[in-house]
Design an enzyme around this catalytic site. Structure first.
Site, mmCIF file in Angstrom:
data_model
loop_
_atom_site.group_PDB
_atom_site.id
_atom_site.type_symbol
_atom_site.label_atom_id
_atom_site.label_comp_id
_atom_site.label_asym_id
_atom_site.label_seq_id
_atom_site.Cartn_x
_atom_site.Cartn_y
_atom_site.Cartn_z
ATOM 1 N N HIS A 114 -5.011 -27.573 33.133
ATOM 2 C CA HIS A 114 -6.402 -27.902 33.400
ATOM 3 C C HIS A 114 -6.920 -28.173 34.776
ATOM 4 O O HIS A 114 -7.822 -27.654 35.409
ATOM 5 C CB HIS A 114 -6.957 -29.019 32.484
ATOM 6 C CG HIS A 114 -6.558 -29.016 30.941
ATOM 7 N ND1 HIS A 114 -6.617 -27.788 30.497
ATOM 8 C CD2 HIS A 114 -6.061 -29.740 29.930
ATOM 9 C CE1 HIS A 114 -6.309 -27.729 29.428
ATOM 10 N NE2 HIS A 114 -5.774 -29.116 28.899
ATOM 11 N N ASP A 156 7.111 -15.816 7.104
ATOM 12 C CA ASP A 156 8.223 -16.751 7.843
ATOM 13 C C ASP A 156 8.410 -16.045 9.067
ATOM 14 O O ASP A 156 8.922 -14.898 9.137
ATOM 15 C CB ASP A 156 9.410 -16.804 7.113
ATOM 16 C CG ASP A 156 10.340 -17.698 7.926
ATOM 17 O OD1 ASP A 156 10.153 -18.163 8.968
ATOM 18 O OD2 ASP A 156 11.504 -17.743 7.291
ATOM 19 N N GLY A 190 -2.055 -20.937 10.725
ATOM 20 C CA GLY A 190 -3.330 -20.830 10.327
ATOM 21 C C GLY A 190 -3.690 -22.010 9.591
ATOM 22 O O GLY A 190 -4.892 -22.421 9.374
ATOM 23 N N ALA A 209 -5.622 -24.960 14.270
ATOM 24 C CA ALA A 209 -6.473 -23.993 13.459
ATOM 25 C C ALA A 209 -7.468 -24.715 12.767
ATOM 26 O O ALA A 209 -8.869 -24.237 12.564
ATOM 27 C CB ALA A 209 -5.433 -23.300 12.643
ATOM 28 N N GLY A 253 -2.092 -25.087 10.599
ATOM 29 C CA GLY A 253 -2.045 -25.983 11.535
ATOM 30 C C GLY A 253 -3.002 -26.944 11.937
ATOM 31 O O GLY A 253 -4.188 -26.486 11.711
HETATM 32 P P1 NAP Z 1 1.012 -27.822 13.717
HETATM 33 O O1 NAP Z 1 0.083 -28.728 13.084
HETATM 34 O O2 NAP Z 1 2.577 -28.329 13.719
HETATM 35 O O3 NAP Z 1 1.149 -26.416 13.003
HETATM 36 C C1 NAP Z 1 1.862 -25.444 13.093
HETATM 37 C C2 NAP Z 1 1.719 -24.369 12.335
HETATM 38 O O4 NAP Z 1 2.567 -23.165 12.297
HETATM 39 C C3 NAP Z 1 1.486 -24.694 10.642
HETATM 40 O O5 NAP Z 1 0.502 -23.766 10.292
HETATM 41 C C4 NAP Z 1 3.024 -24.259 10.110
HETATM 42 O O6 NAP Z 1 2.889 -23.951 8.827
HETATM 43 C C5 NAP Z 1 3.141 -23.096 11.016
HETATM 44 N N1 NAP Z 1 4.775 -22.669 11.182
HETATM 45 C C6 NAP Z 1 5.465 -23.313 11.814
HETATM 46 N N2 NAP Z 1 6.811 -22.831 11.567
HETATM 47 C C7 NAP Z 1 6.556 -21.583 11.069
HETATM 48 C C8 NAP Z 1 7.294 -20.594 10.896
HETATM 49 N N3 NAP Z 1 8.697 -20.522 10.884
HETATM 50 N N4 NAP Z 1 6.840 -19.347 10.101
HETATM 51 C C9 NAP Z 1 5.589 -19.302 10.119
HETATM 52 N N5 NAP Z 1 4.628 -20.392 10.285
HETATM 53 C C10 NAP Z 1 5.326 -21.412 10.724
HETATM 54 O O7 NAP Z 1 0.836 -27.444 15.398
HETATM 55 P P2 NAP Z 1 -0.450 -27.378 15.955
HETATM 56 O O8 NAP Z 1 -0.923 -28.785 16.573
HETATM 57 O O9 NAP Z 1 -1.606 -26.704 15.163
HETATM 58 O O10 NAP Z 1 -0.238 -26.685 17.278
HETATM 59 C C11 NAP Z 1 -0.147 -25.274 17.200
HETATM 60 C C12 NAP Z 1 0.073 -24.796 18.889
HETATM 61 O O11 NAP Z 1 -1.006 -25.107 19.707
HETATM 62 C C13 NAP Z 1 1.226 -25.567 19.752
HETATM 63 O O12 NAP Z 1 1.989 -24.586 20.499
HETATM 64 C C14 NAP Z 1 0.693 -26.602 20.434
HETATM 65 O O13 NAP Z 1 1.350 -26.864 21.227
HETATM 66 C C15 NAP Z 1 -0.800 -25.837 20.756
HETATM 67 N N6 NAP Z 1 -1.697 -26.912 20.973
HETATM 68 C C16 NAP Z 1 -2.361 -27.626 19.980
HETATM 69 C C17 NAP Z 1 -3.532 -28.514 20.165
HETATM 70 C C18 NAP Z 1 -3.872 -29.338 19.101
HETATM 71 O O14 NAP Z 1 -5.070 -30.118 19.321
HETATM 72 N N7 NAP Z 1 -3.413 -29.348 18.031
HETATM 73 C C19 NAP Z 1 -4.029 -28.322 21.343
HETATM 74 C C20 NAP Z 1 -3.389 -27.561 22.425
HETATM 75 C C21 NAP Z 1 -2.557 -26.716 22.195
HETATM 76 P P3 NAP Z 1 4.013 -24.276 7.928
HETATM 77 O O15 NAP Z 1 4.856 -25.088 8.224
HETATM 78 O O16 NAP Z 1 3.521 -24.360 6.385
HETATM 79 O O17 NAP Z 1 4.788 -22.788 8.030
#
Ligand code: NAP
Length: 483
Positions: free
Chosen positions: A240, A94, A18, A23, A20
């Site tokens: 897509h 976690d 949430g 989000a 990331g």
């Molecule tokens: P991100 O910015 O790296 O965020 C990851 C999130 O997961 C953070 O909130 C992180 O917070 C949390 N997290 C990581 N390890 C954790 C753990 N062990 N326990 C609890 N929380 C944990 O990644 P993102 O870009 O938002 O992407 C998330 C997913 O969506 C991925 O699968 C990505 O491939 C997909 N996606 C992203 C986009 C995009 O535009 N960003 C587009 C399409 C698909 P903490 O480190 O504080 O735990």
């Protein structure tokens, strides 16, 4: 026309990850817009979950900032921001350990709609699924939402499906492809199956070929490390572009219900012929005097990963026999555009002096930057001077008829999240669909790997590599302009 926003039932939506990027940039600003539109009921809660020890207040402040930064809120909508923020909760959790799960279990109201958005790396999906069950949090009606990438090949997609299916029934799993949430993509189904006009022409007898283009002007940005292991084929084509292809090519489903639609999409994927090596072109953007190359952006000087792919595909069934589907997608191209073009055949005979038969009708469905449809038709040029013909686009965006609802038209993510809450899986990919898509793309990727294929270089700001032009020119056709 009056906007018809139907509020969904009260819900608890937990967003793992949430805090990331996804989000903050997409999910929460999208939910805020649904809140402003009156679709999110007062009793609904959004619970952010991540490891950071930021507390409820810290989370609310973070999301307030994200909505201002990424949500482009209007002055009128900001009046609702405090009320929306009050519906946000946070649990430090976690995913791979025990911390936080007890608190989440206490917080969830099981009598409401429960949804769990897995906005984290796919390697964590199994842990979340298992803990939701071992902590007795997920009910048999709970829904889970998983992001792309769904695997990186058939084997890993099967493994992910297996992990999820050990804890959840397929009817609970919502695999997001945000392209399917776009208004025009749904309009494509409405145009095809809600009118008598198009369907009789929608086949090999009248359609010459189809082009699907997803062009981006951006490079790999900060995603270089991830993208370099993926490439355009895995990142864009397998999901897509193939989903768009399915919606164009599928047979009319018996009803507009999730499994009927997805059954038809699956049949299309299964009918795709294996792609011959000379029907695929892969490219990589090169450096210019002012811009970096793909290899520099990806921080991999020896990278053979493609930032561009063009494919000539064939569907082996009665409807599409002999009709090529040209797919292309790439980064750092001339313009940002996503378009599906249905190019009809030439007239069999022209009764006019100047050969009107050379111009073909084209139904062009634009997905971005602006959503809309045009139908290129030949008409008489107004005024005296004999029968002079012109080819003009007939605008089918229907803005005049429907009024401007850009304010309350949800973007793809908003719509899909509301579909999850409503329990409608029509616009989500089923497990067998994802596997079938990998089954088609895997041999193409494996062939590249087997022969250490080197992508063709193309200039930043161009329409792609020269070989991609040749791919379609060989057939006496041209790509539509990327503009
Ligand atoms: P991100 O910015 O790296 O965020 C990851 C999130 O997961 C953070 O909130 C992180 O917070 C949390 N997290 C990581 N390890 C954790 C753990 N062990 N326990 C609890 N929380 C944990 O990644 P993102 O870009 O938002 O992407 C998330 C997913 O969506 C991925 O699968 C990505 O491939 C997909 N996606 C992203 C986009 C995009 O535009 N960003 C587009 C399409 C698909 P903490 O480190 O504080 O735990």
């Amino acid at each position: 026309m009056v906007s018809r926003v139907i509020p969904v039932e009260p819900f608890d939506l937990v967003i793992f990850g949430g805090t990331g990027d996804l989000a903050r940039r997409k999910i929460l600003p999208g939910l805020f817009r649904r809140f402003c539109a009156g679709q999110m009921p007062a009793g609904a809660r959004i619970i952010g979950a991540a490891r950071g020890d930021i507390g409820q207040q810290g989370y609310q402040d973070m999301i307030r900032g994200a909505i201002n930064e990424f949500g482009a809120p209007s002055a009128e909508s900001l009046v609702h921001l405090d009320a929306f923020i009050a519906q946000l909760h946070y649990v430090a959790i976690d995913i791979c350990g025990d911390g936080g799960w007890g608190e989440l279990a206490k917080l969830i109201r099981k009598d409401l709609v429960n949804a769990y958005y897995f906005s984290v790396a796919p390697s964590l999906f199994g842990d979340i699924a298992a803990r939701l069950n071992s902590w007795d949090i997920a009910t048999p009606e709970a829904r889970i939402v998983v992001e792309k990438p769904f695997g990186r090949d058939l084997q890993s997609a099967k493994a992910l499906n297996k992990v999820l299916s050990q804890q959840f029934d397929e009817s609970q799993i919502y695999r997001i492809d945000h392209y399917l949430g776009k208004e025009t993509v749904q309009n494509l189904m409405a145009v095809r199956f809600g009118n008598l006009l198009f369907e009789p022409l929608w086949n090999a007898q009248y359609i010459d070929h189809i082009q699907i283009t997803v062009a981006e002007t951006v490079g790999v940005g900060g995603r270089g490390a991830y993208y370099d292991k993926s490439g355009a084929m895995r990142d864009m084509v397998q999901n897509h572009l193939m989903q768009l292809l399915c919606l164009i090519a599928m047979e009319p489903p018996s009803h507009f219900d999730p499994d009927a639609v997805r059954d038809e999409k699956l049949k299309v994927i299964r009918s795709l012929a294996p792609v011959a090596a000379h029907h695929v072109v892969r490219g990589q953007y090169d450096a210019t005097a002012t811009t970096a190359s793909y290899r520099t952006d990806a921080e991999n000087p020896r990278s053979f990963t493609e930032s561009y792919v063009a494919i000539k595909a064939h569907i082996e069934n009665w409807r599409w026999a002999g009709v090529p589907f040209y797919l292309r997608t790439g980064k750092k191209l001339k313009a940002r555009t996503s378009e599906i073009a249905i190019v009809f055949k030439k007239l069999p005979h022209s009764i006019f002096e100047k050969s009107a038969d050379e111009k073909q009708n084209v139904l062009a469905i634009q997905l971005q930057p602006n959503e809309g449809m045009t139908l290129d038709v030949t008409i008489k040029e107004p005024g005296p001077g004999g029968m002079r013909l012109v080819h003009v686009p007939l605008d089918m965006t229907f803005a005049d008829a429907l009024g401007d609802h850009s304010e309350d038209t949800p973007d793809a993510y908003e719509r899909l999240i509301m579909d999850v809450i409503r329990g409608d899986q029509t616009l989500f990919m089923r497990g067998d669909e994802v596997e079938a898509a990998w089954k088609w793309t895997d041999p193409i990727i494996e062939a590249w790997e087997a022969r250490n294929d080197v992508p063709k270089l193309y200039d930043v700001g161009s329409a792609g590599p020269e070989d991609a032009m040749a791919l379609i020119h060989r057939d006496g056709r041209r790509w539509r302009e990327v503009k």
